[in-house]
Design a protein around this motif. Sequence first.
Motif, PDB file in Angstrom:
ATOM      1  N   CYS A 158      25.576  25.753  23.486  1.00  0.00           N
ATOM      2  CA  CYS A 158      26.466  27.059  22.836  1.00  0.00           C
ATOM      3  C   CYS A 158      27.693  26.604  23.782  1.00  0.00           C
ATOM      4  CB  CYS A 158      25.922  28.180  23.489  1.00  0.00           C
ATOM      5  SG  CYS A 158      24.621  28.215  21.314  1.00  0.00           S
ATOM      6  N   VAL A 201      32.510  22.815  22.769  1.00  0.00           N
ATOM      7  CA  VAL A 201      33.022  22.862  21.937  1.00  0.00           C
ATOM      8  C   VAL A 201      32.072  23.265  20.471  1.00  0.00           C
ATOM      9  CG1 VAL A 201      32.975  20.450  20.766  1.00  0.00           C
ATOM     10  CG2 VAL A 201      33.884  20.083  23.145  1.00  0.00           C
ATOM     11  N   SER A 260      18.958  25.802  24.928  1.00  0.00           N
ATOM     12  CA  SER A 260      17.874  26.254  25.457  1.00  0.00           C
ATOM     13  C   SER A 260      17.876  27.094  25.663  1.00  0.00           C
ATOM     14  CB  SER A 260      18.506  25.772  26.780  1.00  0.00           C
ATOM     15  OG  SER A 260      19.803  27.077  26.967  1.00  0.00           O
ATOM     16  N   ARG A 295      20.892  33.549  23.351  1.00  0.00           N
ATOM     17  CA  ARG A 295      22.143  32.702  22.939  1.00  0.00           C
ATOM     18  C   ARG A 295      22.115  32.018  21.442  1.00  0.00           C
ATOM     19  NH1 ARG A 295      25.544  29.367  27.334  1.00  0.00           N
ATOM     20  NH2 ARG A 295      25.054  30.278  29.020  1.00  0.00           N
ATOM     21  N   THR A 326      19.576  13.758  23.821  1.00  0.00           N
ATOM     22  CA  THR A 326      19.186  14.216  22.361  1.00  0.00           C
ATOM     23  C   THR A 326      19.497  13.043  21.234  1.00  0.00           C
ATOM     24  OG1 THR A 326      21.944  14.711  22.881  1.00  0.00           O
ATOM     25  CG2 THR A 326      20.278  16.455  23.012  1.00  0.00           C
ATOM     26  N   GLY A 386      29.373  14.328  23.506  1.00  0.00           N
ATOM     27  CA  GLY A 386      28.903  14.260  24.284  1.00  0.00           C
ATOM     28  C   GLY A 386      28.805  13.493  25.208  1.00  0.00           C
ATOM     29  N   LEU A 393      25.965  15.025  27.941  1.00  0.00           N
ATOM     30  CA  LEU A 393      25.769  16.276  28.961  1.00  0.00           C
ATOM     31  C   LEU A 393      24.306  15.721  29.388  1.00  0.00           C
ATOM     32  CD1 LEU A 393      26.308  19.597  26.766  1.00  0.00           C
ATOM     33  CD2 LEU A 393      27.703  18.795  28.671  1.00  0.00           C
TER      34      LEU A 393
END
Length: 337
Positions: A170, A173, A193, A197, A242, A260, A262
């Motif tokens: 969340c 982007v 997570s 959210r 991911t 990304g 992350l």
Amino acid sequence: MRVFQIEGEWGMDHLKLSTRPEPKAGLGQVVVKMGASSLNYRDLVVPNRGYGNHTGTLPLIPISDGAGVVTEVGPGVRRVAVGDRVCPAFFQNWISGEPDLERLTRSLGGPIDGTMADYMCLSEEGVVKVPAHLSDIEAATLPCAALTAWSALVTNGNVRPGDRVLVQGCGGVALFAVAFAKVLGAHVTVISSSDDRLARVKQLGADAGVNYRSTPEWAKATREITGGRGYDLILELGGEKTLPQSLRCIRPGGTLAMIGILSGSAMATPLGLIITRQVRLQGVTVGHRDGFEAMVRAIEQHRLRPVVDRVFAFEELKEAMAYLQSGAQFGKVCVAH
Ligand SMILES: NC(=O)c1ccc[n+]([C@@H]2O[C@H](COP(=O)([O-])OP(=O)(O)OC[C@H]3O[C@@H](n4cnc5c(N)ncnc54)[C@H](OP(=O)(O)O)[C@@H]3O)[C@@H](O)[C@H]2O)c1
């Protein structure tokens, strides 16, 4: 004029409030009085020279995203006039078309000076008029995060009504991606997570959500949401951890928009699925000015408003960056000039 700049040496400790002379507009240039800046994950990496030689030289004014008003135009300027509200484009010389090495070099906030200044002097080709219904703070969120989502979904993604789209997290982007995917008529799943959210992103229009912390094997749960068919497009923001899951819930022939890293940048996934499912891996790096202008038209047409979490004062840049680093925000972290 006031600027924030990294001076002397790289590192957050060397990011300082300073002054520089006010710029004058030359041939084909405009001066913009900046009204706001907005932070991205990238802005935390630049002060530590995280992109190596691509980060530029010192002193460097950081932050890629902002908005302001044109106060002076140089000889020959036709695209904008004094009084127009504009955003500087992230890539100052990628106007349209395919990316090439030259077009990807001149990004704001590293290697070239960014938005944390009272005034910026830019080529008239490097600015875009902002959606009229947005404040400077809201418009400042558009150049990087919003355009990245737009490029993934529209310029590269060709999303059609009814397509299944999966968005990771969340963050900045991700929230733009949800808004644009809904405008395009897609069904949107978000992984996050946090259940809180997920509830908030559903209020913004997301159709389904899965908590990737309580459901680490989220590929199975999300695939079930698509009735087993899999996703047409996944916005890959996590990277290393991911990607293996994404490859198990993308549909055959679907696209992974690689945005990304992350969770890490190594390629730690069995490559076989890419081949047997004929998956397209599409790297996305923000986007070009034409895409920005198309996105502005869509934002105006649908009266979209960015989600702004918190606004800091100009002098509080470092506090704003620490807040972004904390991950506590839901929506964009901005700076009022
Ligand atoms: N390629 C490009 O042009 C481009 C442009 C902009 C950004 N990026 C990259 O995209 C990424 C996101 O940028 P941003 O500005 O949106 O960041 P951000 O606003 O800081 O968003 C971070 C969010 O990502 C989610 N996240 C973190 N780790 C995750 C994981 N392992 N799996 C799934 N979700 C995870 C978290 O969402 P929850 O809290 O909901 O879990 C977190 O709040 C960064 O890596 C950034 O460098 C790339």
